[in-house]
Enzyme design. Structure first.
Site, mmCIF file in Angstrom:
data_model
loop_
_atom_site.group_PDB
_atom_site.id
_atom_site.type_symbol
_atom_site.label_atom_id
_atom_site.label_comp_id
_atom_site.label_asym_id
_atom_site.label_seq_id
_atom_site.Cartn_x
_atom_site.Cartn_y
_atom_site.Cartn_z
ATOM 1 N N SER A 25 7.913 21.816 22.450
ATOM 2 C CA SER A 25 7.029 22.365 21.468
ATOM 3 C C SER A 25 6.471 21.261 20.489
ATOM 4 C CB SER A 25 7.301 23.630 20.920
ATOM 5 O OG SER A 25 8.427 23.476 19.918
ATOM 6 N N GLU A 27 3.770 20.423 16.803
ATOM 7 C CA GLU A 27 3.418 21.083 15.574
ATOM 8 C C GLU A 27 2.168 20.068 15.167
ATOM 9 O OE1 GLU A 27 5.932 22.260 11.959
ATOM 10 O OE2 GLU A 27 4.685 20.672 11.214
ATOM 11 N N ASP A 119 5.958 26.640 0.737
ATOM 12 C CA ASP A 119 6.206 25.795 -0.606
ATOM 13 C C ASP A 119 5.694 26.496 -2.027
ATOM 14 O OD1 ASP A 119 7.574 23.883 0.873
ATOM 15 O OD2 ASP A 119 5.774 22.699 1.355
ATOM 16 N N PHE A 222 8.219 11.945 2.745
ATOM 17 C CA PHE A 222 8.541 12.939 3.187
ATOM 18 C C PHE A 222 10.042 13.285 3.209
ATOM 19 C CE2 PHE A 222 5.275 12.739 6.747
ATOM 20 C CZ PHE A 222 4.130 13.192 6.036
ATOM 21 N N HIS A 272 11.605 20.159 19.141
ATOM 22 C CA HIS A 272 10.139 20.646 18.842
ATOM 23 C C HIS A 272 9.627 19.257 17.933
ATOM 24 C CE1 HIS A 272 7.180 23.030 16.609
ATOM 25 N NE2 HIS A 272 7.504 22.432 15.542
#
Length: 297
Positions: A25, A27, A119, A222, A272
């Site tokens: 998958s 994102e 968040d 990140f 993913h």
């Protein structure tokens, strides 16, 4: 390379070449400019022939970002054969608003949602509702497939790794069908986490989230934000490549492919990919895993 090591690599590659059931998958995030929108749709078109299980689109607390998410989901749903899975968060939304949005998605034919707490904007207190509450709410609207987040190296706000695991179990017990991990580079951390999930009675699939690295300095930001350990070997791999994007891409693809191969050897059958709206590296990794366009696709 020693003969024994070469044999191990060959055996691993032969095993991977025989795999036929790996699922993937992808994102994406909603674009904020016309140029980014063009890049996004080129990436969707490039990855669509791989027939991913679903493609997710991130969702921010800002209402403008939310509107862009809805537009991307609607276009994917209307113009492609892909299953679009919108992210949905509790932050800055009442239960009534979330129910209304979930009903809207259901009416549009959306059957998969990625349910997150979200968040918290700077300066605001943490909400007293959690992702498990959102999962329960969605279960009351329709028979959605629901993915939730998992953290092999512990959520940065969790009191402890055990508390974080208990929270994941709450989400699964509330009706989540899949847990997608935060990206990581410590494979042993993922494998230990998967074992702990099984021991805790968490029966949902723990899908590893893979972040193909193209911009190493961005990755470090990140990782710092999410409290993810960046191992020394990864620093070494990207050392001296700040001004060499072409080589960074090759190194990034190689790192992710080797990680995915090891995970596949450990029984992982679903991945993913955090694409950052770019297809090249994710496509290459899928190719190495044997995930390729069907004939005539």
């Amino acid at each position: 390379m020693g003969f024994h090591h070469a044999q191990q690599v060959e055996a691993l590659n032969e095993r991977l070449s025989s795999l036929r059931d790996i699922q993937v998958s992808f994102e994406f995030f909603p674009p904020s400019t016309a140029e980014m929108e063009t890049t996004l749709w080129h990436s969707i078109e490039r990855l669509a022939p791989l027939k991913p299980r679903f493609v997710s689109v991130t969702y921010g607390a800002n209402s403008g970002v939310r509107d862009r998410t809805h537009k991307v989901i609607e276009r994917i749903h209307n113009e492609t054969a892909l299953q679009a899975a919108p992210h949905l968060t509790l932050v800055d939304a009442s239960d009534e608003q979330l129910v209304a949005l979930a009903k809207q998605y259901w009416a549009q034919g959306v059957r998969h949602i990625v349910a997150l707490r979200g968040d918290v904007p700077a300066g605001q207190p943490n909400p007293n509702r959690y992702a498990a509450d959102l999962v329960s709410l969605l279960r009351g609207v329709g028979d959605f497939e629901i993915s939730v987040a998992a953290y092999p190296e512990c959520h940065p706000e969790a009191l402890s790794a055990q508390a974080d695991l208990i929270n994941l179990k709450r989400k699964v017990d509330a009706g989540a069908t899949r847990a997608i991990t935060q990206f990581f580079f410590d494979i042993e951390a993922y494998l230990r986490f998967r074992d702990r999930c099984a021991a805790a009675g968490i029966d949902a699939e723990i899908v590893p989230g893979i972040l193909p690295v193209t911009n190493y300095q961005q990755l470090l930001k990140f990782a710092d934000f999410a409290k993810i350990r960046v191992p020394n070997w990864l620093h070494h791999m990207f050392d001296g490549l700040d001004d060499d994007p072409a080589t960074r891409k090759l190194v990034g693809a190689n790192v992710a492919i080797e990680m995915a191969k090891v995970l596949a050897k450990e029984g992982v059958e679903e991945f993913h990919f955090y694409t950052l709206n770019r297809a090249e590296l994710s496509y290459a990794i899928c190719h190495a895993l044997g995930v390729r366009p069907s004939l005539g696709a």
